[in-house]
Design a protein around this motif. Structure first.
Motif, mmCIF file in Angstrom:
data_model
loop_
_atom_site.group_PDB
_atom_site.id
_atom_site.type_symbol
_atom_site.label_atom_id
_atom_site.label_comp_id
_atom_site.label_asym_id
_atom_site.label_seq_id
_atom_site.Cartn_x
_atom_site.Cartn_y
_atom_site.Cartn_z
ATOM 1 N N TYR A 1 0.960 -1.117 -0.018
ATOM 2 C CA TYR A 1 -0.210 -0.048 0.068
ATOM 3 C C TYR A 1 1.055 1.191 0.077
ATOM 4 C CZ TYR A 1 -3.172 3.590 1.463
ATOM 5 O OH TYR A 1 -3.732 4.900 1.633
ATOM 6 N N ARG A 2 1.755 1.247 0.893
ATOM 7 C CA ARG A 2 2.778 2.535 0.928
ATOM 8 C C ARG A 2 3.389 2.711 -0.202
ATOM 9 N NH1 ARG A 2 6.543 4.388 3.563
ATOM 10 N NH2 ARG A 2 7.775 2.413 4.455
ATOM 11 N N HIS A 3 3.880 1.526 -0.966
ATOM 12 C CA HIS A 3 4.432 1.816 -2.227
ATOM 13 C C HIS A 3 3.595 1.924 -3.458
ATOM 14 C CE1 HIS A 3 8.086 -0.337 -0.344
ATOM 15 N NE2 HIS A 3 8.128 0.694 -0.031
ATOM 16 N N CYS A 4 2.394 2.364 -3.196
ATOM 17 C CA CYS A 4 1.442 2.693 -4.205
ATOM 18 C C CYS A 4 1.126 1.738 -5.072
ATOM 19 C CB CYS A 4 1.895 4.000 -4.803
ATOM 20 S SG CYS A 4 2.362 5.495 -3.544
ATOM 21 N N LYS A 5 1.078 0.330 -4.724
ATOM 22 C CA LYS A 5 0.707 -0.581 -5.698
ATOM 23 C C LYS A 5 -0.460 -1.076 -5.746
ATOM 24 C CE LYS A 5 5.845 -2.007 -5.294
ATOM 25 N NZ LYS A 5 6.691 -2.889 -4.610
ATOM 26 N N LEU B 1 0.347 7.263 -7.614
ATOM 27 C CA LEU B 1 1.198 8.268 -6.846
ATOM 28 C C LEU B 1 0.255 9.183 -5.815
ATOM 29 C CD1 LEU B 1 4.423 8.908 -9.164
ATOM 30 C CD2 LEU B 1 4.115 7.310 -7.014
ATOM 31 N N ALA B 2 -0.967 9.316 -6.360
ATOM 32 C CA ALA B 2 -1.739 10.008 -5.477
ATOM 33 C C ALA B 2 -2.080 9.488 -4.193
ATOM 34 C CB ALA B 2 -3.249 10.174 -6.367
ATOM 35 N N ARG B 3 -1.735 8.297 -3.900
ATOM 36 C CA ARG B 3 -2.188 7.604 -2.575
ATOM 37 C C ARG B 3 -0.813 8.075 -1.794
ATOM 38 N NH1 ARG B 3 -1.316 1.390 -2.949
ATOM 39 N NH2 ARG B 3 -3.348 1.318 -3.772
#
Ligand code: HDD
Length: 704
Positions: free
Chosen positions: A636-640, A695-697
């Motif tokens: 999640y943190r790596h926007c996947k 990347l909006a995450r």
């Protein structure tokens, strides 16, 4: 067209046979002299417990060879990997250049391409923040042409005389030998802060370009202005661009750092595996072609390697494709011994007077003399042209060929006058008019250092800009000298006040007064250039070779898992079942699934996406496992993309993952969180996977 220029590239001739393929009982182990060896397990001793005899020539030869196995690593670009392939021209470009690879539509020229990092030593990690080398050796019908470029279109310095200083500053410091493969240290930033010409390149170096997801997902550039020359001797200037079909994609810094530990060979393995899987990496070659008059009107000097020619000024013309379709047979013989040289050009390609390029023309041949041990390195199979070499060069270390007859000079009559000069058919340097006195100085326009750095900054998306700020903060926080930190930021003020303020804030000081350039010029104004953002090159939408983790444990929905795996594999993705341990899991519906990789080794950073299927018992099991929760959080943190089906949703809650973005809109990369399933969810997952990251995450600091 010879067999060497058709279809899939062939293995070089004359190499040693493949041992496994040709193994036979009479193929005895031999010494280097071909003497059959009776015993390869025991050295020759004076008595069972006695000393080893000097007479043991078998052991001495073996150990001596071993002692000399290493050759000096490249002084820069030591770490890399390479592949064979071909370049195919889209059209006949003879009006522009007589260079053989562009002679006809569909013409194929064999190539060997090596990618590399710059600063790290041969054993360093692949994912360091660094430019990447992108060196292409074309084995053309008229000899070898090496286009020795990088994945960044500009360079740190303007004159080759400063290259040793730049490299001494960025390489491990001479007192303590640290740090390895990192620009984040005092000497590099000291040099950079005192050299305003580095500013434009620093912007690229701090951007996501310096941490590519894959060698296959980065651009390549010839960097310098070159010349294309046609058969009539007419020349035009040219910039070379390689654009990957897979799109330009990057890692996040946190991923890059973790990958350095989880798989230091991440990029090298990725290239190798893609080729083995038949997903041949491909790039399109584009040219920016312009003439003297256009060059004279540009607000920068085309001989200055710290400047690009914006595509809005000169558009890119696609002229061919580069396909890598065969891994090397032997890393040392090919990848390590390949000798690229910026001076290797062929008729139709010529240099410009870029002072960095001029120095490179000297340096590469020189470095091979010590790295490869003498002047005959061009005879190594990987370096040998695919056309005959005929000249009067003779002798020297490691001469492989056996030139016959008495004659090794020109002119001669005793050898029938052979070989003959090619005259107009050969390479003839472009007859550029040259005038002026000897000076140690630069052209005026070389002194303007900031306008294109600003152009680059302005052309980035907000997420890309955030990453640049974060990279400057990271690097400068690692610098101990406060004066150096401040000097860097004082230069950044000239690029963008907001950038400088954001970096200064992270470093805990107020924005300093701007530092002037060497000789401040009125900075030209540019419109934004969208092609400078990586988002302008999303790729062809393929998910081939992307890596998906399918979490499994007892009770997982077996049918769904198998369907998902098959659907991903059908599109060429690498789908792996990730479990607590190796062995079988009892999936729901009586299906047994074999775990491909256990959480002991399956680092989340090595996967591009994760899928969590339904199954109440299964999800309950996962939810108790801290490593699973960390795995999902990190994805999640790596926007996947994360695919959740059925009860899998509760795992996201347990991991503390919000279903909406910071602005309240649903997170479109949490697929299935809205209840979608089946084909609709699968399609959405594949689409997200092809886009790599949302990347909006990203939030700073991260929420989970
Ligand atoms: Fe260089 C290697 C690219 C400037 C001197 N360089 C090397 C490689 C690449 C580049 C990709 C590795 C080739 C391989 O895979 O074996 N270098 C560049 C680019 C530059 C550049 C894009 C600027 C536009 N280089 C540059 C300068 C000098 C050198 C100004 C010296 C004056 N480079 C070398 C070298 C290397 C090298 C020392 C080390 C190993 C080798 O050549 O074969 O000669």
């Amino acid at each position: 067209m010879s067999s060497k220029t058709t279809g899939k590239s062939k293995a070089p001739e004359g190499g040693a046979p493949d041992r496994a393929a040709e193994c036979a009982p009479d193929q005895f182990l031999t010494t280097d002299q071909g003497v059959p060896i009776g015993d390869n397990q025991n050295s020759l001793k004076a008595g069972l417990r006695g000393p080893t005899a000097l007479e043991d020539f078998i052991m001495r030869e073996k150990i001596t060879h071993f002692d000399h196995e290493r050759i000096p690593e490249r002084v820069v670009h030591a770490r890399g990997s390479a592949a064979h392939g071909y370049f195919e021209s889209y059209q006949d470009l003879s009006a522009l250049t007589r260079a053989a690879p562009f002679a006809a539509s569909g013409k194929r020229t064999p190539v060997f391409v090596r990618f590399s990092t710059v600063a790290g030593e041969r054993g360093s990690a692949d994912t360091a923040r660094d430019p990447r080398g992108f060196a292409v050796k074309f084995y053309t019908d008229e000899g070898n042409w090496d286009l020795v470029g990088n994945n960044i279109p500009v360079f740190f310095i303007q004159d080759a005389i400063k290259f040793p200083d730049l490299i001494h500053a960025v390489k491990p410091q001479q007192n303590d030998g640290m740090p390895q493969a990192a620009s984040a240290h005092d000497t590099f930033w000291d040099f950079a802060s005192l050299s305003p010409e580095t500013t434009h390149m620093l912007m690229w170096q701090m951007s996501d370009r310096a941490i590519p997801r894959s060698f296959r997902m980065m651009q390549g550039f010839g960097v310098h202005t070159f010349r294309l020359v046609n058969a009539a001797g007419e020349a035009r200037f040219c910039k070379f661009h390689w654009t990957p079909l897979a799109g330009t994609h990057s890692l996040l810094w946190d991923e890059a750092v973790k990958l350095a530990g989880a798989d230091a060979d991440f990029h090298r393995r990725d290239l190798w595996q893609a080729i083995e899987a038949g997903a041949f990496p491909e790039w399109e070659l584009g040219l920016q072609v312009f003439n003297d008059k256009q060059a004279a009107k540009m607000p920068f000097d085309i001989l200055d390697p710290t400047k690009i020619v914006p595509q809005e000024m000169v558009p890119l013309t696609p002229v061919g494709r580069l396909v890598l379709d065969r891994n090397p047979d032997n890393f040392f013989a090919e990848t390590e011994q390949v000798a690229y040289c910026a001076a290797h050009v062929v008729p139709g390609i010529d240099f410009s007077d870029d002072p960095l390029l001029q120095g490179r023309i000297f340096s590469y041949l020189d470095t091979q003399l010590s790295r490869l041990g003498g002047p005959n390195f061009h005879q190594l199979p990987i370096n040998a042209p695919h056309v005959p070499v005929r000249n009067d060069q003779r002798d020297g270390m490691h001469q492989q060929s056996v030139p016959r007859g008495a004659v090794a000079y020109d002119p001669n009559s005793l050898g029938g006058g052979c070989p003959f000069q090619a005259g107009a058919a050969g390479f003839n340097s472009f007859p550029e008019a040259v005038s002026g006195s000897f000076v140690r100085a630069k052209p005026q326009l070389f002194a303007e250092h900031y306008a294109q750095a600003t152009l680059f900054w302005n052309s980035q998306t907000p997420a890309e800009q955030r990453h640049i700020v974060a990279a400057f903060r990271f690097e400068l926080t690692k610098v101990d000298s406060v004066a150096v930190r401040q000097r860097v930021v004082a230069r950044l003020v000239n690029v963008d006040a907001g950038l400088a303020a954001a970096v200064a804030d992270g470093l805990g000081f107020a924005v300093p007064e701007p530092l002037p350039g060497d000789d401040p010029q009125p900075a030209p104004q540019y419109a934004v250039s969208p092609s400078l953002s990586q988002t302008s090159m999303p790729g062809n939408g393929s998910i081939a070779t992307l890596r998906v983790a399918l979490l499994v444990d007892d009770g997982v929905d077996g049918e769904l898992t198998e369907k998902l795996r098959a659907a991903l594999k059908a599109d060429g993705a690498v789908a792996q079942l990730v479990g607590r341990k190796l062995g079988l899991v009892e999936a729901a519906g009586g299906i047994e699934l074999a775990v491909d990789i256990s959480l002991d080794v399956a680092a989340p950073s090595t996967f591009d996406a994760v899928a969590i299927q339904g199954g109440a018992e299964f999800v309950a099991l996962l939810a108790r496992n801290g490593r699973v929760l960390e795995f999902v959080k990190e994805q999640y943190r790596h926007c996947k993309p994360i695919l959740v089906q059925g009860e899998g949703l509760s795992l996201l809650e347990k991991a503390g993952i919000p279903l909406n973005l910071a602005d309240g809109t649903p997170d479109s990369f949490l697929i299935g969180a809205d209840g979608s399933h089946g084909q609709a969810a699968l399609n959405a997952f594949k689409t997200a996977l092809a886009q790599h990251k949302l990347l909006a995450r990203e939030t700073d600091p991260p929420r989970v």
